[in-house]
Every structure is written in structure tokens, then in C-alpha cells.
Design a protein around this motif. Structure first.
Motif, mmCIF file in Angstrom:
data_model
loop_
_atom_site.group_PDB
_atom_site.id
_atom_site.type_symbol
_atom_site.label_atom_id
_atom_site.label_comp_id
_atom_site.label_asym_id
_atom_site.label_seq_id
_atom_site.Cartn_x
_atom_site.Cartn_y
_atom_site.Cartn_z
ATOM 1 N N LEU A 24 0.814 -1.214 0.000
ATOM 2 C CA LEU A 24 0.000 0.000 0.000
ATOM 3 C C LEU A 24 0.851 1.268 0.000
ATOM 4 O O LEU A 24 0.534 2.231 -0.696
ATOM 5 C CB LEU A 24 -0.942 -0.003 1.205
ATOM 6 C CG LEU A 24 -1.885 1.183 1.326
ATOM 7 C CD1 LEU A 24 -2.786 1.265 0.092
ATOM 8 C CD2 LEU A 24 -2.710 1.075 2.578
ATOM 9 N N THR A 25 1.955 1.288 0.734
ATOM 10 C CA THR A 25 2.788 2.499 0.776
ATOM 11 C C THR A 25 3.413 2.788 -0.581
ATOM 12 O O THR A 25 3.537 3.943 -0.976
ATOM 13 C CB THR A 25 3.897 2.358 1.830
ATOM 14 O OG1 THR A 25 4.645 1.176 1.571
ATOM 15 C CG2 THR A 25 3.318 2.299 3.228
ATOM 16 N N TRP B 31 0.665 4.317 -2.827
ATOM 17 C CA TRP B 31 0.400 5.709 -2.491
ATOM 18 C C TRP B 31 1.548 6.618 -2.927
ATOM 19 O O TRP B 31 1.325 7.671 -3.506
ATOM 20 C CB TRP B 31 0.153 5.839 -0.998
ATOM 21 C CG TRP B 31 -0.020 7.259 -0.573
ATOM 22 C CD1 TRP B 31 0.865 8.001 0.124
ATOM 23 C CD2 TRP B 31 -1.118 8.120 -0.852
ATOM 24 N NE1 TRP B 31 0.381 9.266 0.309
ATOM 25 C CE2 TRP B 31 -0.836 9.366 -0.291
ATOM 26 C CE3 TRP B 31 -2.313 7.968 -1.539
ATOM 27 C CZ2 TRP B 31 -1.706 10.442 -0.378
ATOM 28 C CZ3 TRP B 31 -3.174 9.045 -1.627
ATOM 29 C CH2 TRP B 31 -2.871 10.256 -1.054
ATOM 30 N N ALA B 32 2.768 6.210 -2.667
ATOM 31 C CA ALA B 32 3.925 7.034 -3.011
ATOM 32 C C ALA B 32 4.045 7.206 -4.520
ATOM 33 O O ALA B 32 4.351 8.301 -5.002
ATOM 34 C CB ALA B 32 5.198 6.415 -2.447
ATOM 35 N N TRP C 98 1.160 9.551 -5.646
ATOM 36 C CA TRP C 98 1.397 10.916 -5.184
ATOM 37 C C TRP C 98 2.543 11.573 -5.951
ATOM 38 O O TRP C 98 2.448 12.728 -6.353
ATOM 39 C CB TRP C 98 1.679 10.926 -3.691
ATOM 40 C CG TRP C 98 1.907 12.297 -3.155
ATOM 41 C CD1 TRP C 98 3.080 12.833 -2.769
ATOM 42 C CD2 TRP C 98 0.936 13.324 -2.987
ATOM 43 N NE1 TRP C 98 2.919 14.127 -2.356
ATOM 44 C CE2 TRP C 98 1.603 14.458 -2.479
ATOM 45 C CE3 TRP C 98 -0.427 13.419 -3.221
ATOM 46 C CZ2 TRP C 98 0.952 15.653 -2.204
ATOM 47 C CZ3 TRP C 98 -1.069 14.611 -2.943
ATOM 48 C CH2 TRP C 98 -0.405 15.698 -2.443
#
Length: 79
Positions: free
Chosen positions: A64-65, A68-69, A72
Motif C-alpha cells: 500500500l505504501t 500511495w507514493a 502521489w
């Protein structure tokens, strides 16, 4: 061998760029849009495509990180 492969792929990129410009002019004429407007749309689409592919790959494969990164970072660079 690597240099020849690089030159071959570079030639393909140049040829594809010429074709995109040609078809952009054709589309602009057929749709009644200005050439600059069509160029803006095509440049935006072609520069965002690698970011979309990386984001989708991260969403499919990564935690998930990473998803998102990647999203973004791609979005903030586009803005």
C-alpha cells in the motif's frame, strides 16, 4: 551490440514522434481544434502514460505504501 540496439530504439522513438505530430495535425483539422490545442492534449497524454503504467504496476504488485507514493509522486510532478 548494445549501441546498435539503443540506436534502433532511438530511431523508433523519433519515427513514432513524427507520426504522432502528423496524426495530431490531422485530428486537429478534422475536429476543428487548433493545432496548439491538439499538441497540448497529445503532449499531456504521452508524458502521463509512463506514470500511469508505473502506478498501475505498483498497485498490482506493491504494498500500500508503494501504491500511495507512486500515485502521489506522479500526480505532484504532473501538476
Amino acid at each position: 551490440m548494445t549501441l546498435l540496439l539503443f540506436l534502433g530504439v532511438a530511431l523508433l522513438v523519433v519515427m513514432a514522434g513524427v507520426r504522432v505530430a502528423y496524426y495530431g495535425d490531422v485530428l486537429a483539422e478534422r475536429l476543428g481544434l487548433g493545432r496548439a490545442w491538439m499538441g497540448l492534449i497529445l503532449v499531456a497524454a504521452t508524458t502521463s502514460l509512463p506514470e500511469v503504467v508505473v502506478t498501475l504496476a505498483a498497485a498490482r504488485l506493491g504494498p500500500l505504501t508503494l501504491r500511495w507514493a507512486t500515485w502521489w509522486g506522479a500526480t505532484s510532478l504532473t501538476l
